[in-house]
Design a protein around this motif. Structure first.
Motif, short mmCIF file in Angstrom:
data_model
loop_
_atom_site.label_atom_id
_atom_site.label_comp_id
_atom_site.label_asym_id
_atom_site.label_seq_id
_atom_site.Cartn_x
_atom_site.Cartn_y
_atom_site.Cartn_z
N GLY A 69 4.81 4.28 -0.71
CA GLY A 69 4.45 4.45 0.68
C GLY A 69 3.13 3.82 1.05
N GLY A 70 2.63 2.91 0.19
CA GLY A 70 1.36 2.26 0.47
C GLY A 70 0.15 3.15 0.25
N ASN A 71 0.35 4.31 -0.38
CA ASN A 71 -0.73 5.26 -0.64
C ASN A 71 -1.01 5.36 -2.13
OD1 ASN A 71 -1.05 6.21 2.13
ND2 ASN A 71 0.98 7.14 1.86
N VAL A 72 -2.01 6.16 -2.47
CA VAL A 72 -2.32 6.48 -3.87
C VAL A 72 -2.25 7.98 -4.03
CG1 VAL A 72 -4.06 6.46 -5.68
CG2 VAL A 72 -3.76 4.44 -4.24
N ASP A 73 -1.41 8.44 -4.96
CA ASP A 73 -1.28 9.86 -5.27
C ASP A 73 -2.05 10.12 -6.57
OD1 ASP A 73 -0.36 12.35 -6.31
OD2 ASP A 73 1.47 12.20 -5.12
#
Length: 343
Positions: free
Chosen positions: A219-223
């Motif tokens: 999703g284009g994020n960093v978890d």
């Protein structure tokens, strides 16, 4: 008169560190690139080699797709954390394998629209991304026994937690070895899939190496939790391979992996219309063939009823599209099904 065979073209990439030297060395793969602003320039692709004595050669890469960030964080951190005295063999680390794509935060390179994981075995006379693929297969994988290529879902997809992928084994002996490696990595789900001749796992097989991919969120994020799981699993695997020792190797893998399989014919759901999709199931849901997967809505024509998209097989939802707008041919969901218990 017999025709003479032309010599194979050499790859123009030059490595500014000595990959055969013991010790820890950090530098760049220099890809020549002549453009208006830099006539004699080169593209810097970060690389590190950490080598000591005899042992396995393992390539660890990220940034194959530039909008997948967890792996770039993990590989960059390992370059800082691992010293030569911890290693028995060699680690070759590429935090931004397709550097132009990673610099731009795009799945594909802005220079040639090249998807690095669809261009193997590459071409030393081709576009920048083809040249990178050729170098990885013929100059790095040719010296390695293992490769771990860290991916996530990128901008358009989100995976359900931390996952890993590998090719279907060819023999019982290889199956036992691959299964042991998947267990040692220990991400919650492990998928086996049929070969695709243009991706890095097939490139590794051609060079007699074994390659695994991860899929860490998206999703284009960093978890942060997936970064932690991916790093723990990778370090545990490196300890299992005996290429890494010392305090960095965790006592256990992140979890006990479930072995699953992906069927290319029935486990993908695609949009067949341009519109806005509404998911009808969540990540992790168990679904049946014919079950409704999503509605495609048409805000530009509000009189038109939404179209229902259905699953074409049974399975568990492991991946979904992160972007609401869809066009015909966009993947909305990916499924997997249980293969059998790990041996």
């Amino acid at each position: 008169m017999e025709a003479t065979q032309k010599p194979a073209a050499s790859n123009p990439i030059k490595c500014d560190i000595d990959l055969d030297a013991d010790g820890k060395h950090i530098g760049y793969l220099r890809l020549p690139h002549s453009v208006h602003r830099s006539a004699y320039g080169w593209i810097p692709i970060p690389v590190a080699s950490i080598k000591r004595g005899d042992g396995p050669v393992v390539i660890i890469s990220a940034g194959t797709h530039g909008d997948e960030y967890e792996g770039q964080i993990i590989v960059s951190r390992l370059i800082r954390e691992i010293d030569a005295e911890m290693v028995s063999g060699q680690l070759i680390l590429l935090p931004m394998a397709n550097a132009p794509a990673a610099e731009a935060g795009l799945r594909t390179s802005p220079l040639d629209d090249g998807n690095l994981n669809r261009l193997y075995p590459g071409d030393p006379l081709g576009t920048p991304t083809q040249i990178i693929a050729h170098y990885i297969e013929h100059h790095l994988l040719s010296r390695a026994q293992y490769m771990i290529d860290l991916h996530s879902g990128g901008t358009s997809l989100v995976y359900d937690g931390a996952n890993m992928m590998g090719l279907e084994p060819r023999t019982p002996e290889e199956e036992k070895h691959v299964t042991d490696l998947l267990k040692a990595f220990g991400l919650p789900k492990a998928f086996l899939y049929a070969p695709n001749s243009v991706n890095v796992t097939a490139a590794a097989r051609r060079q007699n190496a074994i390659c695994f991919l991860t899929e860490l969120g998206g999703g284009g994020n960093v978890d942060a939790s997936l970064v932690k799981q991916g790093r723990q699993g990778l370090l545990h695997l490196l300890g299992f391979l005996k290429v890494l020792g010392g305090g960095l190797v965790p006592a256990s893998a992140p979890s006990q992996a479930r072995l699953m399989t992906i069927d290319r014919a029935t486990h993908y759901v695609y949009a067949m219309d341009h519109g806005v999709y509404e998911p009808l199931v969540e990540l992790g849901a168990k679904v049946r063939k014919g079950q409704s997967a999503a509605l495609i809505h048409f805000p530009s024509n509000p009189k038109q009823e939404p179209v229902t998209v259905c699953f074409e097989g049974d399975g568990e939802v492991i991946c979904r599209r992160a972007i609401a707008m869809v066009s015909r041919g966009d993947c909305i969901f990916q499924l997997a099904s249980e293969r059998r218990p790990l041996v």
